[in-house]
Design a protein around this motif. Structure first.
Motif, PDB file in Angstrom:
ATOM      1  N   GLY A 132       0.789  -1.226   0.000  1.00  0.00           N
ATOM      2  CA  GLY A 132       0.000   0.000   0.000  1.00  0.00           C
ATOM      3  C   GLY A 132       0.814   1.265   0.000  1.00  0.00           C
ATOM      4  N   VAL A 133       2.127   1.170  -0.202  1.00  0.00           N
ATOM      5  CA  VAL A 133       2.989   2.351  -0.137  1.00  0.00           C
ATOM      6  C   VAL A 133       3.116   3.035  -1.496  1.00  0.00           C
ATOM      7  CG1 VAL A 133       5.357   3.123   0.337  1.00  0.00           C
ATOM      8  CG2 VAL A 133       4.264   1.489   1.840  1.00  0.00           C
ATOM      9  N   GLU A 134       2.918   2.321  -2.593  1.00  0.00           N
ATOM     10  CA  GLU A 134       3.055   2.914  -3.919  1.00  0.00           C
ATOM     11  C   GLU A 134       1.790   2.696  -4.741  1.00  0.00           C
ATOM     12  OE1 GLU A 134       7.866   2.643  -4.753  1.00  0.00           O
ATOM     13  OE2 GLU A 134       6.522   1.211  -5.724  1.00  0.00           O
ATOM     14  N   ALA A 135       1.480   3.695  -5.587  1.00  0.00           N
ATOM     15  CA  ALA A 135       0.398   3.571  -6.563  1.00  0.00           C
ATOM     16  C   ALA A 135       1.034   3.532  -7.947  1.00  0.00           C
ATOM     17  CB  ALA A 135      -0.572   4.736  -6.459  1.00  0.00           C
ATOM     18  N   TRP A 136       0.647   2.541  -8.740  1.00  0.00           N
ATOM     19  CA  TRP A 136       1.233   2.352 -10.063  1.00  0.00           C
ATOM     20  C   TRP A 136       0.205   2.718 -11.130  1.00  0.00           C
ATOM     21  CZ3 TRP A 136       2.450  -3.183  -8.124  1.00  0.00           C
ATOM     22  CH2 TRP A 136       3.530  -3.142  -7.242  1.00  0.00           C
TER      23      TRP A 136
ATOM     24  N   GLY B 256       3.444   6.570  -0.434  1.00  0.00           N
ATOM     25  CA  GLY B 256       3.186   6.794   0.980  1.00  0.00           C
ATOM     26  C   GLY B 256       4.513   6.873   1.719  1.00  0.00           C
ATOM     27  N   VAL B 257       4.494   6.537   2.989  1.00  0.00           N
ATOM     28  CA  VAL B 257       5.710   6.565   3.802  1.00  0.00           C
ATOM     29  C   VAL B 257       6.035   5.127   4.194  1.00  0.00           C
ATOM     30  CG1 VAL B 257       6.801   7.438   5.881  1.00  0.00           C
ATOM     31  CG2 VAL B 257       5.121   8.844   4.673  1.00  0.00           C
ATOM     32  N   PRO B 258       7.081   4.529   3.611  1.00  0.00           N
ATOM     33  CA  PRO B 258       7.416   3.141   3.960  1.00  0.00           C
ATOM     34  C   PRO B 258       7.939   3.067   5.388  1.00  0.00           C
ATOM     35  CG  PRO B 258       9.125   4.057   2.569  1.00  0.00           C
ATOM     36  CD  PRO B 258       8.028   5.083   2.628  1.00  0.00           C
TER      37      PRO B 258
ATOM     38  N   GLY C 246       5.382   3.123   9.072  1.00  0.00           N
ATOM     39  CA  GLY C 246       5.088   3.858   7.846  1.00  0.00           C
ATOM     40  C   GLY C 246       3.603   4.151   7.736  1.00  0.00           C
ATOM     41  N   ARG C 247       3.245   4.748   6.595  1.00  0.00           N
ATOM     42  CA  ARG C 247       1.840   5.097   6.362  1.00  0.00           C
ATOM     43  C   ARG C 247       1.522   4.805   4.910  1.00  0.00           C
ATOM     44  NH1 ARG C 247      -1.888   7.887   9.155  1.00  0.00           N
ATOM     45  NH2 ARG C 247      -3.533   9.007   8.046  1.00  0.00           N
TER      46      ARG C 247
END
Length: 542
Positions: free
Chosen positions: A91-95, A147-149, A207-208
């Motif tokens: 959930g940390v990156e959107a592709w 997001g923030v890992p 993280g967030r």
């Protein structure tokens, strides 16, 4: 929009509702036969090449056109770009994925932002990445929001507080090379001196995710001191601080540091008698003929060893030379055996074994040298290997290997069979420890689920046992990995002559043998495509 052409008897019309290009066969005029390439050229000439061509419909249209039968069929269609958003598993990156348009509406940044909003993503958006993807017209797994890992915690560690400490652990690096440093004098600490500090692990930073969810960090692992570190104690005011309990030599071992007592003597002769000491021994002068020095730690000799016997659990340094009895008419039986490395100025007719490596600065003449890792002859001096038998797992190196007089010099390289045996034994012992740890874990699990059923002292003892077993298993796992790596490296073993390789040298690896014919400049003998062969040396070897 209607278009006519004096070539094919076709009329084109784009239907906005269906977003399809319709082709109508005109029957009131003659036209030459039309094939598919001609139809595609016709569409391109009319400005419709960007549309998606419909080959199945084209078959019927061509048949009707060439037969002069009136019909209207869709021949191409406009396809809008397709935009998709994927979230990484954490959930940390959107592709961003963009399937390019074919004559339809292209992707836009506004459409991408709207899709992000529909997916609940409003922070960490990379507008530059979106703009670049939209300008390109297509994209595959392009990161457009972050997001923030979490930042995982650091493992606990043991920090040496001493500037110079002997390290008995294997020092072969990832490429199979060994640190050729001069072992120097024995470093001594005194009772109460600080040795090592244990640092606790850190928890890490959570993280967030792009959806606003907290992602927990993995805390670091606790490092444990070994259960037995002779000659040391823990500071009463700080259980993480290891201090010397006696005067002696500090030695780094797996899981901490130990202090070995040091015995000093001027010379070892019939006047002093043989030396057998639980610790390290420093001989300021010579070890005379027929005398023996045994030590559980290191041995340092300031002079020469003349047909004497040295046996050390650690390393041996002979600042003069080592002379043995091989080939001499004498009743003296002598040898040098080191659990670590051996280092001397020269060696002559000596039998030397090392659990790590052998380093001789000047000349090794008619010796029997056996080392688990490397044999290296030639520091700042001549570096001649003349005659004898040499065996090492990883490399045998000298400036001049052999002699112009064609003296037989037998070199054996490659896997020591004892390594395989040692690895199998380690696997067996580790399996036993893991079984014991599993049983202790079951006991602790029972205690946790059934408070009060077991005595507190029994639980405390079980926890201490579990910690000790975990440390032992981790240590064995590291040793097994190092041993496996060493066996792999042994397949690349070499005999290296930095300046000259002479006739009379024989190189053996397993059941293969290479006999040197003639003299050769800087070169090596090792395993090639056709077995053992002569080869050039690289910069590290040379």
């Amino acid at each position: 929009m209607d278009q006519e052409n004096t070539g094919p008897a076709l009329q084109l019309h784009f239907d906005e509702a269906s977003k399809k290009l319709l082709a109508t066969v005109i029957t009131d005029r003659e036209a030459p036969p039309l094939d598919e390439p001609g139809l595609r050229e016709f569409l391109a000439a009319q400005g419709w090449s960007a549309l998606r061509y419909l080959p199945n419909m084209a078959i019927g249209l061509l048949a009707s056109h060439n037969a002069g039968v009136a019909c209207t069929l869709p021949i191409a269609e406009a396809i809008d770009a397709v935009i998709g958003i994927e979230l990484s598993p954490d959930g940390v990156e959107a592709w961003l994925n963009i399937v390019p348009s074919e004559g339809g509406a292209a992707a836009t940044a506004d459409a991408v932002l709207a899709l992000l909003a529909d997916n609940g993503i409003g922070e960490g958006i990379d507008m530059a990445a979106i703009a670049a993807a939209v300008a390109a017209g297509s994209a595959s797994h392009v990161v457009i929001a972050r997001g923030v890992p979490p930042v995982n915690g650091a493992d606990g560690r043991l920090e040496s507080l001493l500037p110079e400490v002997r390290d008995r652990r294997p020092q072969v690096d990832a490429s199979g090379h060994t640190d050729y440093r001069d072992l120097g004098d024995i470093f001594v600490v005194h009772s109460g001196d600080w040795l090592m500090l244990r640092h606790p692990p850190t928890d890490g930073t959570p993280g967030r995710s792009l959806l606003g969810e907290t992602i927990p960090a993995t805390p670091g692992k606790t490092v444990m001191y070994a259960s037995s570190l002779p000659g040391t104690a823990f500071d009463p005011a700080n259980p993480d601080l290891l201090v010397a309990a006696i005067n002696g030599q500090p030695v780094v071992v797996a899981g901490g540091m130990m202090v070995e007592p040091v015995y000093r003597v001027a010379t070892v002769s019939t006047a002093t008698g043989n030396v057998d000491f639980d610790g390290s021994v420093v001989v300021a002068g010579d070890v005379c003929t027929g005398m023996t020095v045994r030590a559980s730690g290191d041995i340092e000799v300031g002079g020469v060893v003349d047909m004497g016997t040295l046996e050390a659990g650690g390393s041996i340094v002979v600042k003069g030379g080592a002379m043995g009895s091989l080939g001499r008419k004498t009743s003296e039986e002598c040898h040098i055996r080191s659990g670590g490395s051996f280092h001397s100025a020269y060696a002559q007719q000596a039998r030397i074994e090392a659990g790590d490596s052998i380093f001789i600065d000047d000349t090794a003449m008619q010796c029997e040298l056996t080392a688990i890792n490397h044999i290296n002859v030639g520091g700042k001096r001549r570096g001649h290997i003349i005659g004898g038998h040499l065996q090492a797992t990883l490399s045998i190196t000298g400036k001049v290997v052999g002699s112009p007089n064609r003296v037989l010099t037998h070199c054996a390289i490659g896997v020591n069979p004892l390594l395989h045996k040692q690895l199998l034994q380690m696997n067996k012992v580790r399996d036993e420890r893991e079984t014991q740890l599993l049983e202790v874990a079951k006991l602790l699990d029972f205690a946790g689920k059934n408070p009060g059923r077991l005595r507190p002292d029994m639980i405390a003892k079980a926890r201490a046992t579990a910690a000790q077993l975990s440390a032992q298993i981790a240590e064995m796992r590291e040793e097994q990995d190092a041993l496996t790596h060493k066996i792999e490296l042994s397949q690349q073993s070499r005999v290296v002559a930095k300046e000259l390789l002479c006739e009379g040298v024989e190189v053996h690896l397993g059941n293969q043998c290479y006999k040197v014919v003639g003299e050769h400049g800087a070169c090596a003998v090792g395993m090639g495509g056709n077995g053992l062969e002569l080869m050039a040396i690289d910069d590290k070897e040379g």
